[in-house]
Design a protein around this motif. Structure first.
Motif, PDB file in Angstrom:
ATOM      1  N   THR A 125       3.393   1.023  -8.064  1.00 52.53           N
ATOM      2  CA  THR A 125       2.094   0.395  -7.795  1.00 52.53           C
ATOM      3  C   THR A 125       1.852  -0.749  -8.769  1.00 52.53           C
ATOM      4  O   THR A 125       1.387  -1.830  -8.393  1.00 52.53           O
ATOM      5  CB  THR A 125       0.974   1.444  -7.897  1.00 52.53           C
ATOM      6  OG1 THR A 125       1.230   2.477  -6.946  1.00 52.53           O
ATOM      7  CG2 THR A 125      -0.390   0.841  -7.605  1.00 52.53           C
ATOM      8  N   ARG A 139       0.859  -1.181   0.000  1.00 54.57           N
ATOM      9  CA  ARG A 139       0.000   0.000   0.000  1.00 54.57           C
ATOM     10  C   ARG A 139       0.902   1.239   0.000  1.00 54.57           C
ATOM     11  O   ARG A 139       1.601   1.509   0.977  1.00 54.57           O
ATOM     12  CB  ARG A 139      -0.901  -0.021   1.233  1.00 54.57           C
ATOM     13  CG  ARG A 139      -2.061   0.953   1.136  1.00 54.57           C
ATOM     14  CD  ARG A 139      -2.959   0.831   2.343  1.00 54.57           C
ATOM     15  NE  ARG A 139      -3.863  -0.290   2.241  1.00 54.57           N
ATOM     16  CZ  ARG A 139      -5.134  -0.183   1.838  1.00 54.57           C
ATOM     17  NH1 ARG A 139      -5.630   0.991   1.527  1.00 54.57           N
ATOM     18  NH2 ARG A 139      -5.896  -1.235   1.763  1.00 54.57           N
ATOM     19  N   GLN A 191      -1.682  -1.146  -3.782  1.00 51.09           N
ATOM     20  CA  GLN A 191      -2.756  -0.153  -3.740  1.00 51.09           C
ATOM     21  C   GLN A 191      -2.083   1.209  -3.722  1.00 51.09           C
ATOM     22  O   GLN A 191      -1.042   1.363  -3.092  1.00 51.09           O
ATOM     23  CB  GLN A 191      -3.523  -0.270  -2.427  1.00 51.09           C
ATOM     24  CG  GLN A 191      -4.185  -1.600  -2.190  1.00 51.09           C
ATOM     25  CD  GLN A 191      -5.551  -1.622  -2.822  1.00 51.09           C
ATOM     26  OE1 GLN A 191      -6.266  -0.622  -2.759  1.00 51.09           O
ATOM     27  NE2 GLN A 191      -5.914  -2.729  -3.435  1.00 51.09           N
TER      28      GLN A 191
END
Ligand code: ADP
Ligand code: MG
Length: 144
Positions: free
Chosen positions: A27, A5, A33
């Motif tokens: 990413t 993330r 994410q």
């Protein structure tokens, strides 16, 4: 390995646009994410007593909608690369808010540009970037 993330601090500046490109790349690479956060500073001025509250409110509203626009542009760029980021505008001191967001949302990498909008030229590394490197609990990538 990798990151799950990724938090991008985005202020619409040229260096933060470069950081956006890198955050998009990472990413995709890590199938992570992407969270994009913009922080609006509250109105700060020594003579705050002399400024009518409506004007301060007006200023803050403008800053908020400016940041929302930046985030929308960043999201559109990410979407071109098949990424659907989460977006959030926060209010406060930028480094502090970004750290809080990263802690509360389980981000494991913070990506920022090395300079921002309206920094002091004499500062080699922007204050937001510098404070994140010093104080964040996560790894920080300062994109050059
Ligand atoms: N208000 C903010 N909201 C979100 N991210 C920010 C904000 N300010 C700075 N950043 C991030 O930190 C990077 C470095 O900016 P900063 O350290 O503030 O430099 P400067 O001192 O030149 O403004 C920016 O490129 C951006 O990625
Ligand atoms: Mg700045």
């Amino acid at each position: 390995m990798g990151y799950k993330r990724i938090l991008l601090g985005y202020d619409g500046s040229e260096p933060s646009r470069k950081a956006l490109q890198k955050a998009i790349e990472l990413t995709k690479e890590f199938e992570a994410q992407l969270c994009i956060v913009g922080v609006v500073r509250p109105f700060e001025f020594a003579a705050i007593d002399f400024i009518p509250p409506e004007e301060i409110e007006e200023y803050e509203k403008e800053e908020l909608s400016k940041e929302e626009k930046y985030l929308k542009e960043a999201a559109e760029e990410a979407e071109k690369h098949g990424i659907k980021p989460s977006l959030k505008v926060m209010e406060g001191e930028p480094a502090e808010e970004l750290m809080t967001y990263a802690d509360e949302n389980g981000c494991d990498l913070i990506v920022v540009g090395y300079r921002g909008a309206g920094g002091f030229k004499r500062m080699l590394l922007g204050s937001t970037a510098g404070n994140l490197v010093k104080y964040a609990n996560q790894s920080v990538l300062v994109v050059k």
